[in-house]
Every structure is written in C-alpha cells, then in structure tokens.
Design a protein around this motif. Structure first.
Motif, PDB file in Angstrom:
ATOM      1  N   TRP A  41      69.369  51.244  53.426  1.00 52.94           N
ATOM      2  CA  TRP A  41      69.525  50.542  54.701  1.00 52.94           C
ATOM      3  C   TRP A  41      68.600  49.344  54.791  1.00 52.94           C
ATOM      4  CZ3 TRP A  41      73.461  50.481  57.730  1.00 52.94           C
ATOM      5  CH2 TRP A  41      74.318  51.580  57.775  1.00 52.94           C
ATOM      6  N   ALA A  42      67.373  49.461  54.305  1.00 50.83           N
ATOM      7  CA  ALA A  42      66.428  48.339  54.364  1.00 50.83           C
ATOM      8  C   ALA A  42      66.924  47.169  53.518  1.00 50.83           C
ATOM      9  CB  ALA A  42      65.045  48.788  53.901  1.00 50.83           C
ATOM     10  N   LEU A  43      67.358  47.451  52.287  1.00 54.18           N
ATOM     11  CA  LEU A  43      67.859  46.381  51.426  1.00 54.18           C
ATOM     12  C   LEU A  43      69.149  45.782  51.974  1.00 54.18           C
ATOM     13  CD1 LEU A  43      67.169  47.870  47.874  1.00 54.18           C
ATOM     14  CD2 LEU A  43      65.938  46.014  49.013  1.00 54.18           C
ATOM     15  N   SER A  44      70.037  46.626  52.482  1.00 51.13           N
ATOM     16  CA  SER A  44      71.293  46.138  53.052  1.00 51.13           C
ATOM     17  C   SER A  44      71.027  45.274  54.287  1.00 51.13           C
ATOM     18  CB  SER A  44      72.199  47.310  53.436  1.00 51.13           C
ATOM     19  OG  SER A  44      72.543  48.057  52.299  1.00 51.13           O
ATOM     20  N   SER A  45      70.100  45.707  55.119  1.00 52.24           N
ATOM     21  CA  SER A  45      69.765  44.928  56.322  1.00 52.24           C
ATOM     22  C   SER A  45      69.147  43.587  55.955  1.00 52.24           C
ATOM     23  CB  SER A  45      68.793  45.720  57.203  1.00 52.24           C
ATOM     24  OG  SER A  45      69.389  46.921  57.630  1.00 52.24           O
ATOM     25  N   ALA A  46      68.257  43.591  54.954  1.00 48.63           N
ATOM     26  CA  ALA A  46      67.637  42.336  54.520  1.00 48.63           C
ATOM     27  C   ALA A  46      68.683  41.382  53.964  1.00 48.63           C
ATOM     28  CB  ALA A  46      66.555  42.619  53.467  1.00 48.63           C
TER      29      ALA A  46
END
Length: 131
Positions: A110-115
């Motif tokens: 989720w963190a990488l996708s959000s970034a």
C-alpha cells in the motif's frame, strides 16, 4: 493418431512430471527474477527522477522548482524499491532455506502503491498546468 501423439510426447519427454529435486532450484531462480524486478522498478524510478527533475523543466521552459521536488520524490521511490527488494530477497532466501514462506507485508504494498499514485497524479497535474 493416438499412438503417434504418445510417441511424440515420449520422445520429447513431455509426459514426464518435473523432478521434485529440481523444485528448490526453480524456486530460488524465481526469487532471483523477483529481485531483478525490484531493481528494474528502482532503476525506472531513477530514470523518471532525472526526466521529471531536469529534462521536463528544460523542455517546457518553466520553473524547475516543482519538477525538481517531484524528481526527488521519484528518486526516493527508486531508493525504496532498491532497498526493499534487497531486504525482501534476503528474507525470502532465508525462509526458503528453512522451508517456510511469508507473503510481502500489505503495508509495504500500500505504501509503494500510494507513493506511485501520488507521484503520477502530481506529475500529470504539473504537465497539464504547464501547457
């Protein structure tokens, strides 16, 4: 016709199941390919960082400040892919050696996708506003 197909399969050894002894080797090779995918993602983010941070402002003849900031964001994302890929590779190899496996933490996904989403939307907005 059926016997001809049987003979062709036998000659090509297509009727044979994969060796069970070969499974760990194939699994480790798959993990190496996964590490290379992490690296490709990191290298791509570094390339986009250069393009957005240096090339786009020069081509559009606009203030470089927001584009440099965005380029730094892509650079940080490239660093994250590289570091997380290496960390993940080390953990998976250890788990495979112990006969275990742990899926990737969903928070990292989720963190990488959000970034990626945030950087992509911001890039598109800056490009639309510049034209």
């Amino acid at each position: 016709m059926g016997s001809l197909l049987f003979l062709m399969r036998r000659c090509l050894r297509m009727d044979r199941e994969p060796d069970r002894e070969d499974a760990p080797r194939r699994t480790y090779l798959a993990q190496e390919r996964t590490l290379l995918a992490w690296w490709r993602a990191g290298l791509t983010a570094f390339a986009v960082a250069i393009g957005v941070g240096r090339l786009v402002p020069a081509i559009l003849d606009v203030s470089a400040v927001p584009y440099v900031a965005l380029g730094i964001g892509y650079g940080l994302l490239g660093m994250a892919f590289t570091i997380l890929g290496a960390k993940r590779d080390r953990a998976v190899v250890a788990w495979l050696g112990a006969g275990r496996f742990q899926p990737l933490d969903r928070r990292i996904v989720w963190a990488l996708s959000s970034a990626l989403l945030l950087l992509g939307v911001t890039t598109m907005l800056l490009l639309v506003l510049a034209s």
